[in-house]
Design an enzyme around this catalytic site. Structure first.
Site, mmCIF file in Angstrom:
data_model
loop_
_atom_site.group_PDB
_atom_site.id
_atom_site.type_symbol
_atom_site.label_atom_id
_atom_site.label_comp_id
_atom_site.label_asym_id
_atom_site.label_seq_id
_atom_site.Cartn_x
_atom_site.Cartn_y
_atom_site.Cartn_z
ATOM 1 C CB SER A 118 10.426 3.732 -31.110
ATOM 2 O OG SER A 118 11.028 4.717 -30.302
ATOM 3 C CG ASN A 162 8.091 16.597 -29.806
ATOM 4 O OD1 ASN A 162 8.195 15.401 -29.531
ATOM 5 N ND2 ASN A 162 7.095 17.343 -29.376
ATOM 6 C CB THR A 215 6.910 -1.862 -79.472
ATOM 7 O OG1 THR A 215 6.475 -2.466 -80.685
ATOM 8 C CG2 THR A 215 8.007 -0.851 -79.788
ATOM 9 C CG HIS A 216 2.919 -3.733 -78.535
ATOM 10 N ND1 HIS A 216 1.817 -3.128 -77.980
ATOM 11 C CD2 HIS A 216 3.375 -2.873 -79.486
ATOM 12 C CE1 HIS A 216 1.591 -1.962 -78.587
ATOM 13 N NE2 HIS A 216 2.531 -1.777 -79.494
ATOM 14 C CB SER A 218 15.573 -26.697 -59.103
ATOM 15 O OG SER A 218 14.645 -27.696 -58.737
ATOM 16 C CE LYS A 267 14.035 -24.063 -63.582
ATOM 17 N NZ LYS A 267 12.845 -24.242 -62.758
ATOM 18 C CG ASN A 293 15.459 -21.513 -60.780
ATOM 19 O OD1 ASN A 293 15.116 -21.766 -61.929
ATOM 20 N ND2 ASN A 293 15.261 -22.337 -59.765
ATOM 21 C CD GLU A 324 12.757 -15.807 -60.129
ATOM 22 O OE1 GLU A 324 13.783 -16.496 -60.011
ATOM 23 O OE2 GLU A 324 11.615 -16.271 -60.008
ATOM 24 C CE1 TYR A 343 7.040 12.903 -32.909
ATOM 25 C CE2 TYR A 343 5.649 12.739 -30.965
ATOM 26 C CZ TYR A 343 6.535 12.179 -31.845
ATOM 27 O OH TYR A 343 6.919 10.869 -31.682
ATOM 28 C CD GLN A 352 7.619 5.437 -31.316
ATOM 29 O OE1 GLN A 352 8.058 6.342 -30.602
ATOM 30 N NE2 GLN A 352 7.072 4.352 -30.806
ATOM 31 C CE LYS A 377 11.739 7.581 -35.577
ATOM 32 N NZ LYS A 377 10.325 8.004 -35.711
HETATM 33 N N1 ARG Z 1 10.287 7.868 -30.475
HETATM 34 C C1 ARG Z 1 9.683 9.086 -30.900
HETATM 35 C C2 ARG Z 1 9.460 9.076 -32.414
HETATM 36 O O1 ARG Z 1 10.027 8.269 -33.048
HETATM 37 C C3 ARG Z 1 10.555 10.227 -30.512
HETATM 38 C C4 ARG Z 1 9.829 11.497 -30.214
HETATM 39 C C5 ARG Z 1 8.973 11.336 -29.020
HETATM 40 N N2 ARG Z 1 8.408 12.567 -28.606
HETATM 41 C C6 ARG Z 1 7.437 12.599 -27.712
HETATM 42 N N3 ARG Z 1 7.000 13.759 -27.368
HETATM 43 N N4 ARG Z 1 6.930 11.529 -27.210
HETATM 44 O O2 ARG Z 1 8.718 9.855 -32.945
#
Ligand code: ARG
Length: 478
Positions: free
Chosen positions: A37, A124, A169-170, A291, A297, A299, A304, A331, A336, A339
């Site tokens: 990660s 964890n 409205t509408h 454009s 143009k 834009n 958007e 956990y 993971q 993220k």
């Molecule tokens: N990279 C892990 C995560 O984002 C960190 C925690 C990992 N813990 C484990 N017991 N493997 O969740």
């Protein structure tokens, strides 16, 4: 055959330095790839190191680490941070994540004492802490940005407090309103968004540190100390909940989704207002693009794109709920996967807010055009009906009917209501007198709407002053 090769290649690898004690073989290439990660969680380095410093201080205070080890660890962590911030740090996929990358480098710098930092801690509770602090920092940033956006809207509302535009409205012309009033509606919306983020922040502000892997620690730790040092209100009460809770990620993205919906609605209005049939506003060169083929143009791309960012943000919300549903305590590595959606949602939101703030400050209204459209399509018909109620004493339903007939006559003639003669009006309702013409202008219409929260310019001026006090904390603006 393929399988044998993979195994053979894995055998050539060293087993993992962090947890490989019982391992003879290193991971398969694909295992390393799916597991790592560090490609994205390196963004958590500042929170990770701050958490480690607080943990280290607590370990020393509790007599779990010597003062010397504590000093070395903190010196090493400071160096790691400096290396990351100067771009010198070499992140390694083999070391999986930000926690191992930092710890390994720390140990390279200070020696085996680096390995003592992880006493009474697990990745964890560490990741639970890092993400919590990252979300908290991001909320503080987003809050500030939303405040800036409100400030921009309030300033422009002040400027356009008496500028008449059609209210829809509408998307059909309904009644005349003021542009300032329209902008102030968004100030309220973004104000609620800010309070949603503040709620989320208040609820997330408990520290998971001390839960260790899931069950707590046999060391004489003091989770209150680390909680306090890191600005949390208190430690979390249940260690299992501490390592498995990601509610704050869901809540943050839910609040982000609502904000993104608001940004998208305002973006859509900007796109409509900029279009040739409307021409209510224009954006400068700074907020439009040309454009490649049509030289004329301009834009409104920023509007958007801000309109579209909501897709990624709501997508992140769905992703998070889907990842977490059905996850048994505590956990799971599934977590993971929170993220990338979280980071993407936050980045998209910040970009959208900043772009919107820029566009609001940049836009220029076209009051003549707005007024012309506001005056068309019998937008003051309700004012005529209200006049019949107040001056003639008709029940509203009957006034509505009389007005409808007069609108029909005017439409047949192709003229506005105020271009009908008094005789033509009296033919429909004999009690109508000349004073009716006073309510048949768009100015009279908006000026009359002084009820609480109404569109009258005087109301808007007051709302602007109040909003500066409520949302921008500027005293004396009453
Ligand atoms: N990279 C892990 C995560 O984002 C960190 C925690 C990992 N813990 C484990 N017991 N493997 O969740």
């Amino acid at each position: 055959m393929a399988r044998k090769n993979t195994t053979a290649r894995a055998a050539n690898r060293r087993s993992n330095t962090m947890w490989g004690g019982r391992y003879k073989l290193g991971p398969a290439e694909i295992m390393e790839k799916i597991n790592a990660s560090i490609g994205f969680d390196r963004r958590l380095y500042a929170q990770d190191i701050a958490g480690s410093v607080a943990h280290c201080d607590m370990l020393v205070a509790q007599g779990i680490l010597t003062a010397k080890d504590g000093r070395d660890i903190k010196r090493g962590l400071a160096q790691v941070k400096a290396e990351i911030e100067s771009g010198k740090f070499k992140f390694s996929t083999k070391l999986e994540d930000i926690h191992f990358n930092v710890e390994q480098r720390l140990t390279d710098i200070i020696g085996p004492a680096g390995g003592r930092l992880h006493t009474a801690r697990s990745r964890n509770d560490q990741i639970a802490l890092d993400v919590r602090m990252w979300v908290r920092d991001t909320i503080d940033k987003v809050e500030e940005m939303l405040r800036d956006l409100q400030a921009a809207l309030i300033d422009r509302a002040d400027e356009y407090s008496a500028t008449i535009m059609p209210g829809f409205t509408h998307l059909q012309t309904a009644q005349p309103i003021t542009f300032g009033h329209h902008l102030m509606a968004y100030v309220e919306m973004f104000g609620r968004d800010r309070s949603r983020f503040a709620d989320c922040r208040a609820r997330l502000n408990e520290s998971p540190l001390g839960a260790a892997a899931l069950a707590g620690s046999p060391h004489p730790i003091d989770p209150r100390k680390t909680a306090k040092a890191l600005g949390f209100d208190r430690p979390m009460a249940n260690s299992l909940d501490a390592v498995s809770d990601r509610d704050y990620v869901i809540e943050f993205i839910a609040a982000a989704s609502t904000t993104a919906v608001h940004l998208s609605r305002l973006s859509e209005e900007i796109v409509i207002w900029c279009s040739a049939p409307f021409r209510f506003i224009s954006l400068s060169d700074a907020f439009t693009t040309g454009s490649s083929i049509m030289p004329q143009k301009r834009n409104p791309d920023a509007a958007e794109l801000t309109r579209a960012k909501v897709g990624r943000i709501v997508g992140a919300f769905v992703a998070l709920c889907t990842i977490l549903k059905g996850l048994p305590l505590t956990y799971g590595k599934d977590m993971q996967e929170d993220k990338e959606p979280l980071f993407d949602a936050a980045d998209s939101l910040e970009l959208g807010i900043a772009a919107m703030t820029g566009m609001i400050r940049d836009l220029k209204a076209n009051p003549e055009r707005m007024r012309a459209v506001a005056s068309a399509d019998y937008s003051v018909a309700t004012d005529l009906a209200d006049w019949l109620v107040r001056k003639v004493g008709l029940p509203f339903r009957q006034a509505h009917h009389v007005t409808g007939r007069l609108v029909g006559i005017a439409a047949d003639k192709g003229v506005d209501l105020d271009k009908l003669s008094l005789e033509e009006m009296q033919a429909v309702e004999p009690k109508i007198d000349r004073s009716v013409f006073r309510v048949l202008t768009v100015e009279a219409s908006v000026n009359a709407r002084k009820s609480l929260g109404g569109t009258a310019p005087a109301n808007v001026a007051r709302a602007v002053a109040e909003a500066r006090r409520r949302f921008l904390g500027r005293a004396g603006e009453r």
